[in-house]
Design a protein around this motif. Structure first.
Motif, short mmCIF file in Angstrom:
data_model
loop_
_atom_site.label_atom_id
_atom_site.label_comp_id
_atom_site.label_asym_id
_atom_site.label_seq_id
_atom_site.Cartn_x
_atom_site.Cartn_y
_atom_site.Cartn_z
N GLU A 12 33.75 31.36 47.52
CA GLU A 12 34.61 30.38 48.19
C GLU A 12 33.90 29.04 48.35
O GLU A 12 34.48 27.99 48.08
CB GLU A 12 35.08 30.91 49.54
N LEU A 83 41.08 28.99 56.89
CA LEU A 83 42.38 28.34 56.75
C LEU A 83 42.85 28.34 55.30
O LEU A 83 44.04 28.51 55.03
CB LEU A 83 42.31 26.91 57.29
N GLN A 84 41.93 28.17 54.37
CA GLN A 84 42.28 28.16 52.95
C GLN A 84 42.90 29.50 52.55
O GLN A 84 43.85 29.54 51.77
CB GLN A 84 41.06 27.85 52.09
N HIS A 85 42.38 30.59 53.09
CA HIS A 85 42.91 31.92 52.76
C HIS A 85 44.37 32.07 53.19
O HIS A 85 45.09 32.89 52.63
CB HIS A 85 42.06 33.01 53.42
N GLN A 86 44.80 31.29 54.15
CA GLN A 86 46.16 31.39 54.67
C GLN A 86 47.16 30.55 53.88
O GLN A 86 48.35 30.67 54.09
CB GLN A 86 46.19 30.99 56.14
N LEU A 87 46.67 29.72 52.97
CA LEU A 87 47.54 28.84 52.20
C LEU A 87 48.20 29.58 51.04
O LEU A 87 47.67 30.55 50.51
CB LEU A 87 46.74 27.66 51.63
N SER A 88 49.35 29.06 50.63
CA SER A 88 50.02 29.56 49.43
C SER A 88 49.20 29.11 48.21
O SER A 88 48.34 28.23 48.32
CB SER A 88 51.42 28.95 49.33
N GLY A 91 49.43 25.46 47.93
CA GLY A 91 48.63 24.81 48.96
C GLY A 91 47.15 24.82 48.63
O GLY A 91 46.44 23.84 48.86
N LYS A 92 46.67 25.95 48.08
CA LYS A 92 45.27 26.05 47.68
C LYS A 92 44.95 25.05 46.59
O LYS A 92 43.90 24.41 46.60
CB LYS A 92 44.94 27.47 47.22
N LYS A 93 45.87 24.90 45.64
CA LYS A 93 45.65 23.95 44.55
C LYS A 93 45.62 22.51 45.09
O LYS A 93 44.77 21.72 44.70
CB LYS A 93 46.74 24.09 43.49
N LEU A 95 44.82 21.59 48.15
CA LEU A 95 43.58 21.43 48.90
C LEU A 95 42.40 21.21 47.97
O LEU A 95 41.55 20.36 48.21
CB LEU A 95 43.34 22.66 49.79
N HIS A 96 42.36 21.97 46.88
CA HIS A 96 41.29 21.80 45.89
C HIS A 96 41.30 20.38 45.32
O HIS A 96 40.25 19.75 45.20
CB HIS A 96 41.44 22.83 44.77
#
Length: 108
Positions: A12, A83-88, A91-93, A95-96
């Motif tokens: 991660e 928090l990242q683990h909770q994203l769709s 959403g993760k993309k 955030l990245h």
């Protein structure tokens, strides 16, 4: 100590700071296969590599191995990961992409 959890934490953090595993391996002067083995939980890094990972990822060795937070920077990192683990996936993309832009701005 759980090898799989340690590997997941390393993975991660690596994803937040590096574009891919091979760039991370190059920065640590080790092989991509070694990083893959560690991230998959099939083994732990040597002490030397653990220290390099800690310095490169800017977290404590305790955090990498056990998930324990020893200072405010580690706490921020662990909160962001949680928090990242909770994203769709979308959403993760997103955030990245944001993290990548911040990195590029700071890099100059």
């Amino acid at each position: 100590m759980d090898f799989k959890n340690t590997g997941n934490r390393i993975q991660e953090l690596r994803k937040m700071k590096f574009h891919n595993r091979s760039h991370f391996a190059q920065a640590l002067q080790t092989s991509d296969e070694n990083i893959k083995r560690i991230e998959s939980g099939r083994g732990l890094p040597s002490i030397d590599l653990l220290i390099k990972m800690s310095l490169t990822l800017e977290v404590s060795t305790d955090y990498l191995l056990f998930g324990t937070v020893t200072n405010s920077d580690d706490e921020v990192t662990s909160t962001l990961i949680r928090l990242q683990h909770q994203l769709s996936p979308a959403g993760k993309k997103a955030l990245h992409n944001i993290a990548k832009e911040i990195y590029l701005l700071e890099k100059g």
